[in-house]
Motif scaffolding. Structure first.
Motif, PDB file in Angstrom:
ATOM      1  N   SER A 162       0.840  -1.186   0.000  1.00 16.30           N
ATOM      2  CA  SER A 162       0.000   0.000   0.000  1.00 16.30           C
ATOM      3  C   SER A 162       0.880   1.244   0.000  1.00 16.30           C
ATOM      4  CB  SER A 162      -0.904  -0.023   1.231  1.00 16.30           C
ATOM      5  OG  SER A 162      -1.784   1.060   1.179  1.00 16.30           O
ATOM      6  N   ASP A 163       1.391   1.584  -1.173  1.00 13.07           N
ATOM      7  CA  ASP A 163       2.432   2.602  -1.322  1.00 13.07           C
ATOM      8  C   ASP A 163       2.273   3.231  -2.691  1.00 13.07           C
ATOM      9  OD1 ASP A 163       4.364   3.390   0.408  1.00 13.07           O
ATOM     10  OD2 ASP A 163       5.764   1.765  -0.040  1.00 13.07           O
ATOM     11  N   SER A 164       2.322   4.546  -2.812  1.00 11.77           N
ATOM     12  CA  SER A 164       2.215   5.135  -4.146  1.00 11.77           C
ATOM     13  C   SER A 164       2.825   6.526  -4.235  1.00 11.77           C
ATOM     14  CB  SER A 164       0.747   5.183  -4.581  1.00 11.77           C
ATOM     15  OG  SER A 164       0.657   5.508  -5.934  1.00 11.77           O
ATOM     16  N   ASP A 165       3.970   6.635  -4.915  1.00 12.82           N
ATOM     17  CA  ASP A 165       4.564   7.931  -5.258  1.00 12.82           C
ATOM     18  C   ASP A 165       5.502   7.712  -6.441  1.00 12.82           C
ATOM     19  OD1 ASP A 165       7.098   7.054  -4.273  1.00 12.82           O
ATOM     20  OD2 ASP A 165       6.547   7.643  -2.248  1.00 12.82           O
ATOM     21  N   ALA A 166       6.397   8.678  -6.708  1.00 10.48           N
ATOM     22  CA  ALA A 166       7.220   8.586  -7.922  1.00 10.48           C
ATOM     23  C   ALA A 166       8.107   7.341  -7.945  1.00 10.48           C
ATOM     24  CB  ALA A 166       8.077   9.832  -8.067  1.00 10.48           C
ATOM     25  N   THR A 167       8.479   6.845  -6.756  1.00 11.72           N
ATOM     26  CA  THR A 167       9.376   5.688  -6.747  1.00 11.72           C
ATOM     27  C   THR A 167       8.702   4.431  -6.190  1.00 11.72           C
ATOM     28  OG1 THR A 167      10.246   6.487  -4.643  1.00 11.72           O
ATOM     29  CG2 THR A 167      11.513   7.016  -6.623  1.00 11.72           C
ATOM     30  N   HIS A 168       7.409   4.542  -5.829  1.00 15.08           N
ATOM     31  CA  HIS A 168       6.682   3.362  -5.328  1.00 15.08           C
ATOM     32  C   HIS A 168       5.349   3.236  -6.040  1.00 15.08           C
ATOM     33  CE1 HIS A 168       9.394   4.461  -1.999  1.00 15.08           C
ATOM     34  NE2 HIS A 168       9.473   3.162  -1.784  1.00 15.08           N
ATOM     35  N   THR A 169       5.051   2.033  -6.512  1.00 13.88           N
ATOM     36  CA  THR A 169       3.721   1.758  -7.059  1.00 13.88           C
ATOM     37  C   THR A 169       3.114   0.639  -6.218  1.00 13.88           C
ATOM     38  OG1 THR A 169       4.813   0.283  -8.631  1.00 13.88           O
ATOM     39  CG2 THR A 169       4.179   2.445  -9.445  1.00 13.88           C
ATOM     40  N   PRO A 170       1.780   0.596  -6.103  1.00  9.18           N
ATOM     41  CA  PRO A 170       1.150  -0.422  -5.244  1.00  9.18           C
ATOM     42  C   PRO A 170       1.472  -1.842  -5.705  1.00  9.18           C
ATOM     43  CG  PRO A 170      -0.464   1.205  -5.994  1.00  9.18           C
ATOM     44  CD  PRO A 170       0.813   1.520  -6.698  1.00  9.18           C
ATOM     45  N   MET A 171       1.814  -1.987  -6.980  1.00 18.37           N
ATOM     46  CA  MET A 171       2.249  -3.288  -7.494  1.00 18.37           C
ATOM     47  C   MET A 171       3.633  -3.081  -8.069  1.00 18.37           C
ATOM     48  SD  MET A 171       2.837  -5.250 -10.347  1.00 18.37           S
ATOM     49  CE  MET A 171       2.328  -4.072 -11.563  1.00 18.37           C
ATOM     50  N   PHE A 172       4.531  -3.965  -7.760  1.00 12.63           N
ATOM     51  CA  PHE A 172       5.850  -3.908  -8.395  1.00 12.63           C
ATOM     52  C   PHE A 172       6.399  -5.326  -8.498  1.00 12.63           C
ATOM     53  CE2 PHE A 172       8.497  -4.169  -4.470  1.00 12.63           C
ATOM     54  CZ  PHE A 172       7.534  -3.903  -3.518  1.00 12.63           C
ATOM     55  N   HIS A 173       7.622  -5.452  -8.956  1.00  8.57           N
ATOM     56  CA  HIS A 173       8.174  -6.792  -9.223  1.00  8.57           C
ATOM     57  C   HIS A 173       9.434  -7.038  -8.413  1.00  8.57           C
ATOM     58  CE1 HIS A 173       5.738  -5.739 -12.713  1.00  8.57           C
ATOM     59  NE2 HIS A 173       5.511  -7.031 -12.852  1.00  8.57           N
ATOM     60  N   GLN A 174       9.549  -8.262  -7.929  1.00 14.38           N
ATOM     61  CA  GLN A 174      10.763  -8.665  -7.229  1.00 14.38           C
ATOM     62  C   GLN A 174      11.275  -9.966  -7.829  1.00 14.38           C
ATOM     63  OE1 GLN A 174       9.775  -9.151  -3.037  1.00 14.38           O
ATOM     64  NE2 GLN A 174      10.578  -7.108  -2.574  1.00 14.38           N
ATOM     65  N   VAL A 175      12.542 -10.225  -7.577  1.00 13.28           N
ATOM     66  CA  VAL A 175      13.015 -11.579  -7.825  1.00 13.28           C
ATOM     67  C   VAL A 175      13.665 -12.057  -6.531  1.00 13.28           C
ATOM     68  CG1 VAL A 175      15.228 -10.845  -8.824  1.00 13.28           C
ATOM     69  CG2 VAL A 175      14.349 -13.136  -9.298  1.00 13.28           C
ATOM     70  N   GLU A 176      13.243 -13.241  -6.104  1.00 10.11           N
ATOM     71  CA  GLU A 176      13.767 -13.846  -4.888  1.00 10.11           C
ATOM     72  C   GLU A 176      14.831 -14.850  -5.293  1.00 10.11           C
ATOM     73  OE1 GLU A 176      12.206 -12.801  -2.235  1.00 10.11           O
ATOM     74  OE2 GLU A 176      13.040 -14.032  -0.635  1.00 10.11           O
ATOM     75  N   GLY A 177      15.839 -15.005  -4.490  1.00 12.88           N
ATOM     76  CA  GLY A 177      16.812 -16.065  -4.733  1.00 12.88           C
ATOM     77  C   GLY A 177      16.932 -16.902  -3.471  1.00 12.88           C
ATOM     78  N   LEU A 178      17.089 -18.209  -3.628  1.00 12.82           N
ATOM     79  CA  LEU A 178      17.250 -19.069  -2.456  1.00 12.82           C
ATOM     80  C   LEU A 178      18.165 -20.240  -2.805  1.00 12.82           C
ATOM     81  CD1 LEU A 178      16.354 -20.015   0.464  1.00 12.82           C
ATOM     82  CD2 LEU A 178      14.574 -21.349  -0.700  1.00 12.82           C
ATOM     83  N   VAL A 179      19.170 -20.425  -1.938  1.00 12.23           N
ATOM     84  CA  VAL A 179      20.030 -21.603  -2.068  1.00 12.23           C
ATOM     85  C   VAL A 179      20.005 -22.327  -0.730  1.00 12.23           C
ATOM     86  CG1 VAL A 179      22.418 -22.405  -2.261  1.00 12.23           C
ATOM     87  CG2 VAL A 179      21.560 -20.662  -3.842  1.00 12.23           C
ATOM     88  N   ILE A 180      19.686 -23.608  -0.744  1.00 11.47           N
ATOM     89  CA  ILE A 180      19.745 -24.425   0.470  1.00 11.47           C
ATOM     90  C   ILE A 180      20.628 -25.634   0.167  1.00 11.47           C
ATOM     91  CG2 ILE A 180      18.429 -25.887   2.076  1.00 11.47           C
ATOM     92  CD1 ILE A 180      17.631 -23.070   2.515  1.00 11.47           C
ATOM     93  N   ASP A 181      21.624 -25.815   1.007  1.00 14.91           N
ATOM     94  CA  ASP A 181      22.513 -26.970   0.802  1.00 14.91           C
ATOM     95  C   ASP A 181      23.288 -27.197   2.094  1.00 14.91           C
ATOM     96  OD1 ASP A 181      23.942 -29.040  -0.465  1.00 14.91           O
ATOM     97  OD2 ASP A 181      23.973 -27.916  -2.343  1.00 14.91           O
ATOM     98  N   GLU A 182      24.253 -28.128   2.055  1.00 14.21           N
ATOM     99  CA  GLU A 182      25.079 -28.347   3.237  1.00 14.21           C
ATOM    100  C   GLU A 182      26.300 -27.436   3.155  1.00 14.21           C
ATOM    101  OE1 GLU A 182      24.311 -33.009   4.351  1.00 14.21           O
ATOM    102  OE2 GLU A 182      25.256 -32.516   2.424  1.00 14.21           O
ATOM    103  N   GLY A 183      26.652 -26.832   4.270  1.00 16.30           N
ATOM    104  CA  GLY A 183      27.875 -26.032   4.320  1.00 16.30           C
ATOM    105  C   GLY A 183      27.820 -24.722   3.565  1.00 16.30           C
ATOM    106  N   ILE A 184      26.638 -24.170   3.389  1.00 13.76           N
ATOM    107  CA  ILE A 184      26.540 -22.883   2.690  1.00 13.76           C
ATOM    108  C   ILE A 184      26.868 -21.744   3.660  1.00 13.76           C
ATOM    109  CG2 ILE A 184      24.931 -21.283   1.551  1.00 13.76           C
ATOM    110  CD1 ILE A 184      25.570 -23.621  -0.200  1.00 13.76           C
ATOM    111  N   HIS A 185      27.665 -20.788   3.219  1.00 14.15           N
ATOM    112  CA  HIS A 185      28.013 -19.652   4.087  1.00 14.15           C
ATOM    113  C   HIS A 185      27.936 -18.331   3.323  1.00 14.15           C
ATOM    114  CE1 HIS A 185      31.905 -19.654   2.096  1.00 14.15           C
ATOM    115  NE2 HIS A 185      32.033 -20.943   2.381  1.00 14.15           N
ATOM    116  N   LEU A 186      28.212 -17.255   4.045  1.00 15.13           N
ATOM    117  CA  LEU A 186      28.060 -15.912   3.496  1.00 15.13           C
ATOM    118  C   LEU A 186      28.914 -15.680   2.243  1.00 15.13           C
ATOM    119  CD1 LEU A 186      26.238 -13.653   4.577  1.00 15.13           C
ATOM    120  CD2 LEU A 186      28.243 -12.674   5.714  1.00 15.13           C
ATOM    121  N   GLY A 187      30.053 -16.380   2.176  1.00 16.83           N
ATOM    122  CA  GLY A 187      30.930 -16.244   1.003  1.00 16.83           C
ATOM    123  C   GLY A 187      30.209 -16.673  -0.270  1.00 16.83           C
TER     124      GLY A 187
END
Ligand code: PHE
Length: 375
Positions: free
Chosen positions: A211-236
């Motif tokens: 619920s947002d609307s101005d020059a840089t926000h529209t009530p609908m917008f697009h995202q892309v999510e990323g997810l990696v799940i595995d053993e031994g995954i770290h910040l690197g």
């Protein structure tokens, strides 16, 4: 009588054969076979005849009628084929002329960028996952470790559906699920882990609502999510993945990232990722350290190591599986890469804007050909 008729027939056949066009032929048909035509009138005379006379005259008149009808059909065929020939001769089709231009639609920059993202991440072994835009509060909030008290849950930020709908669609007790327009693509993290388990490597592009609307926000917008799940995954792994992605997507080797501590309920630790940029010809151009002269840092995306409570709520063992997640605004990426400055214009549906900023549907992004399309 028969002599007159013979000469009449002869004259009629000659006139039919000589009819110059359809109208002339029709006039001949009416003169002979029309209600007052001479053949029709001759047929009528049969009624007044004696049986013997009729026996002689009947077949004669019928034969005349058949001869006239046949001559008309024949002439009509000849005239038709003459007309066709004339048409073919006059309408010459020049196959060497260029084809007339057909208006062609363009691919919206958001769709283009989503295709580019899929291409870049496919190269790193990610598949594309999707989830519903009408989400329930468990996937959108609860399972992402956002408690009842979290401000993002507030009515003024989020589009909820009326409670009655929830009553019909979901069991209200003990775990009541209200429906809402998803506020981020993060619920696809949960859906992917629940559905596919681990290990996992997905991106999830799609529409989100706030619920947002101005020059840089529209009530609908697009995202892309990323997810990696595995053993031994770290910040690197997270940093390398984001760096590799941004370099490939922006087609520049000098992209520099800065990781800043942040907070998201569903990641621990959480990092905000900034990229260095400079202003060139009034446009933000990514590349170089934000600390370099003439450069600055820009906040680009949120990310972090998936909170173990989220892994647990998705039915996986957090002592065995770790992972990272990130979320980026697709519209933002498109604006940065292709230089548009007003987000609202993205969703106005103005054909002139699309003609200017859209992409050719035949220019498929590929890593080998360059993911950046030539507009
Ligand atoms: N879902 C967060 C948002 O919309 C972004 C995010 C995704 C942060 C994944 C961390 C991990 O702001």
């Amino acid at each position: 009588m028969s002599d007159t008729d013979d000469s009449r027939l002869e004259a009629a056949l000659a006139a039919i054969a000589g009819a110059a066009d359809g109208d002339a032929l029709e006039a001949q048909r009416i003169a002979a076979l029309g209600k007052q035509g001479w053949v029709s009138l001759a047929l009528k005379t049969l009624g007044a005849m004696s049986a013997e006379e009729r026996l002689v005259a009947g077949p004669r008149i019928q034969a005349m009628r058949a001869a006239v009808a046949e001559a008309i059909a024949e002439r009509k065929k000849a005239l038709d084929s003459k007309a066709l020939e004339a048409q073919l001769a006059s309408e010459v089709l020049d196959l060497t002329l260029p084809a007339p231009a057909t208006p062609r639609g363009t691919v919206h920059p958001v769709s283009q960028v989503m295709d580019e993202l899929a291409e870049v991440f496919a190269d790193m072994g990610f598949s594309v996952a999707t989830g519903p835009e009408i989400e329930d509060d468990w996937h959108n909030f609860t399972a992402l470790n956002m408690p009842e008290s979290h401000p993002a849950r507030a009515m003024h930020d989020t589009f909820y559906f009326p409670d009655e709908g929830a009553e019909r669609t979901f069991d209200r007790a003990p775990n009541s699920r209200r429906t809402l327009l998803r506020t981020h693509t993060s619920p696809v993290q949960i859906r992917s882990m629940v559905e596919h388990g681990a290990p996992l490597r997905i991106i999830a592009p799609g529409r989100v609502y706030r619920s947002d609307s101005d020059a840089t926000h529209t009530p609908m917008f697009h995202q892309v999510e990323g997810l990696v799940i595995d053993e031994g995954i770290h910040l690197g792994h997270l940093k390398w993945t984001l760096e590799t992605f941004l370099k490939a997507f922006f087609e520049r080797d000098d992209i520099v990232l800065r990781l800043r501590p942040s907070y998201f309920p569903f990641t621990e630790p959480s990092v905000e990722v900034d990229v260095g940029f400079a202003i060139e010809n009034g446009r933000r151009v990514l590349g170089g350290s934000g600390d370099a002269p003439g450069h600055a840092w820009m906040e680009l995306l949120g990310s972090g190591m998936v909170n173990r409570r989220v892994i647990e709520m998705s039915g996986l063992d957090p002592d065995r599986w770790q992972g990272f997640a990130f979320g980026v605004g697709v519209d933002r990426l498109a604006m940065l890469k292709y230089g548009m400055d007003d987000l609202r214009a993205f969703f106005d549906g103005d054909a002139r804007w699309l003609a200017h900023y859209g992409f050719s549907p035949f220019d498929q992004p590929t890593l080998s050909g360059g993911v950046g399309a030539r507009a």
